[in-house]
Design an enzyme around this catalytic site. Structure first.
Site, PDB file in Angstrom:
ATOM      1  N   SER B 161       0.828  -1.201   0.000  1.00 25.63           N
ATOM      2  CA  SER B 161       0.000   0.000   0.000  1.00 25.63           C
ATOM      3  C   SER B 161       0.864   1.253   0.000  1.00 25.63           C
ATOM      4  CB  SER B 161      -0.910  -0.001   1.225  1.00 25.63           C
ATOM      5  OG  SER B 161      -1.648   1.192   1.253  1.00 25.63           O
ATOM      6  N   CYS B 162       0.577   2.136  -0.949  1.00 26.84           N
ATOM      7  CA  CYS B 162       1.353   3.375  -1.099  1.00 26.84           C
ATOM      8  C   CYS B 162       1.400   4.175   0.190  1.00 26.84           C
ATOM      9  CB  CYS B 162       0.724   4.202  -2.217  1.00 26.84           C
ATOM     10  SG  CYS B 162       1.315   5.887  -2.327  1.00 26.84           S
ATOM     11  N   PHE B 163       0.258   4.201   0.894  1.00 24.97           N
ATOM     12  CA  PHE B 163       0.177   5.099   2.038  1.00 24.97           C
ATOM     13  C   PHE B 163       0.758   4.504   3.321  1.00 24.97           C
ATOM     14  CE2 PHE B 163      -2.506   7.350  -0.848  1.00 24.97           C
ATOM     15  CZ  PHE B 163      -2.256   8.670  -0.516  1.00 24.97           C
ATOM     16  N   LYS B 177       1.048  10.423   6.626  1.00 23.69           N
ATOM     17  CA  LYS B 177       1.050  10.689   5.177  1.00 23.69           C
ATOM     18  C   LYS B 177      -0.339  11.117   4.705  1.00 23.69           C
ATOM     19  CE  LYS B 177       2.550   8.328   0.935  1.00 23.69           C
ATOM     20  NZ  LYS B 177       3.431   7.268   0.430  1.00 23.69           N
TER      21      LYS B 177
END
Lengths: 132, 295
Positions: B161-163, B177
């Protein structure tokens, strides 16, 4: 400043080329790998497909971002470095040798005329880094 | 004052959003098209995976189908993002544009500083991540440029997951973030895409995007600790339009550029159609990509 091997040719898109007859081995330069940082994934063409001059032949993802690999030559892909599957880190640790990416049978050897020698590439990189 | 094209906020399907971004990028790259800033939304919920990501391993595709969430593959790299109520941006420009240092990190910084300023205009104090890959450690804009720390020899990004983990120069609010970005460079041009979270649903995100070895429950708890959103800090009276206006004002102020509203050219529209037919409109492409990756 890095030392670039004299027996290689270089593109302005930071791909090196080792020429043996009408075969060209290609990879990314030491300067390119340093700029990219830790390489995480590489996408390369399949054997027996065509790559075209000035067109992407693959892509690299690093810890900073991703870049397309631009082929300096047109030809048929004869071999792909499958050692990268086991240890992709060699793109960073040994980019000009064991970190090679593909071998191409060139269609037109005249395309080599547009590549830089080690001295020319050194100067090109120097210009680019002066802009940093 | 340099002239930039603005593609004003509009919502499209996930495939069309990616096709538009790539079409704009290819035009800058091949035809010297105008540097472009685009703001956009998503017609319906979607998960975008990075160009190199293994969607089958890192996304719960059955959960996506069940919840009507579209899967799309981005032209840029990076990790997966759940798009629902987010404000997405794309910047496509020549690498030689004097606004940007000729490095990936320098470009992130130049864009992130505008985003920080935009958020400041709506009352949100954001900072830039140091990119350690560990717990967020905020760095204030204007501090000395950060060195990129060693990552300890691993050869994969730390979470699907990017976040889950902030990268260098990504935006944090309160140490969490709020905006994730990814960048592609090729033949003298770059495309940077980023997603600013207006709201955030950690449970849903963890259900759709796998959390490595962790269960969705553990994953959602991690995301809850590490991720925030605009409406966690601001009242709903601050509309999406207000945020768009602030971001545009910030880009113009920080870069001293004139943003002229425009539309896609006929050539870009053709690119969009071609990319929808060959890539982003194809389920197989979005699931598997080119299938020629070495990890």
């Amino acid at each position: 400043m890095k030392v670039f091997p004299d027996d290689l040719l270089y593109s302005r898109e930071h791909v090196w080329v080792r020429v043996e007859g009408d075969l060209a081995t290609m990879g990314i330069t030491d300067y390119a790998q340093e700029k990219l940082g830790e390489v995480l994934s590489v996408e390369l063409p399949e054997v027996d497909t065509e790559v075209e001059r000035d067109e992407p032949f693959g892509a690299v993802e690093s810890s900073k971002g991703s870049v397309e690999l631009i082929s300096p030559l047109t030809g048929n892909v004869l071999n792909v470095n499958e050692d990268l599957i086991d240890d992709i880190g060699i793109v960073n640790s040994d980019p000009h040798d064991t970190g090679w990416m593909i071998v191409v049978e060139m269609n037109d050897l005249d395309e080599l005329d547009d590549l830089l020698d080690a001295r020319g590439y050194h100067d090109f990189v120097l210009q680019e880094t002066e802009g940093d | 004052m340099a002239a930039w094209r603005l593609l004003p906020f509009a919502s499209f399907s996930a495939p069309k959003n990616m096709a538009i971004d790539e079409a704009v990028f290819r035009t800058v790259q091949r035809r010297g098209g105008p540097p472009t800033l685009r703001l956009y939304g998503w017609f319906s919920p979607a998960v975008s995976v990075g160009y190199f990501q293994n969607a089958a391993a890192e996304i719960d595709l059955a959960a996506c189908r069940k919840r009507g969430v579209t899967l799309v593959r981005r032209p840029t790299g990076g990790r997966a993002v759940y798009h629902d109520d987010d404000l997405t941006y794309a910047v496509a420009a020549p690498e030689s544009d004097p606004l940007f240092p000729p490095t990936i990190a320098g470009t992130y910084l130049a864009i992130s500083c505008c985003l920080v300023r935009g958020l400041e205009m709506i009352g949100l104090e954001a900072s830039l991540a140091s990119g350690s890959g560990e717990e967020p450690r905020p760095v204030r804009v204007g501090e000395e440029r950060q060195r990129i720390p060693a990552t300890g020899g691993t050869r994969s990004l730390p979470a699907p997951s990017c976040f889950a983990v902030p990268s260098l120069h990504e935006l944090l609010v309160g140490g969490r973030k709020i905006c994730g970005s990814a960048q592609l460079r090729s033949r003298g041009a770059f495309l940077q895409q980023g997603s600013l979270l207006m709201t955030f649903d950690p449970e849903k995100t963890a259900t759709l995007i796998k959390s490595g070895d962790d269960s969705p429950l553990v994953g959602s708890e991690l995301l809850r600790r590490r991720v925030t959103s605009v409406y966690e800090h601001l009242p709903r009276s601050v509309s999406r339009d207000d945020v768009c206006r602030a971001l545009l004002a910030a880009f113009q102020e920080m870069w001293t550029v004139s943003l002229t509203p425009g539309v896609l050219t006929a050539e870009e529209e053709e690119w969009v159609d071609r990319l929808l037919a060959t890539r982003y409109g194809q389920e197989r492409w979005n699931r598997e990509g080119s299938g020629k990756r070495f990890f």
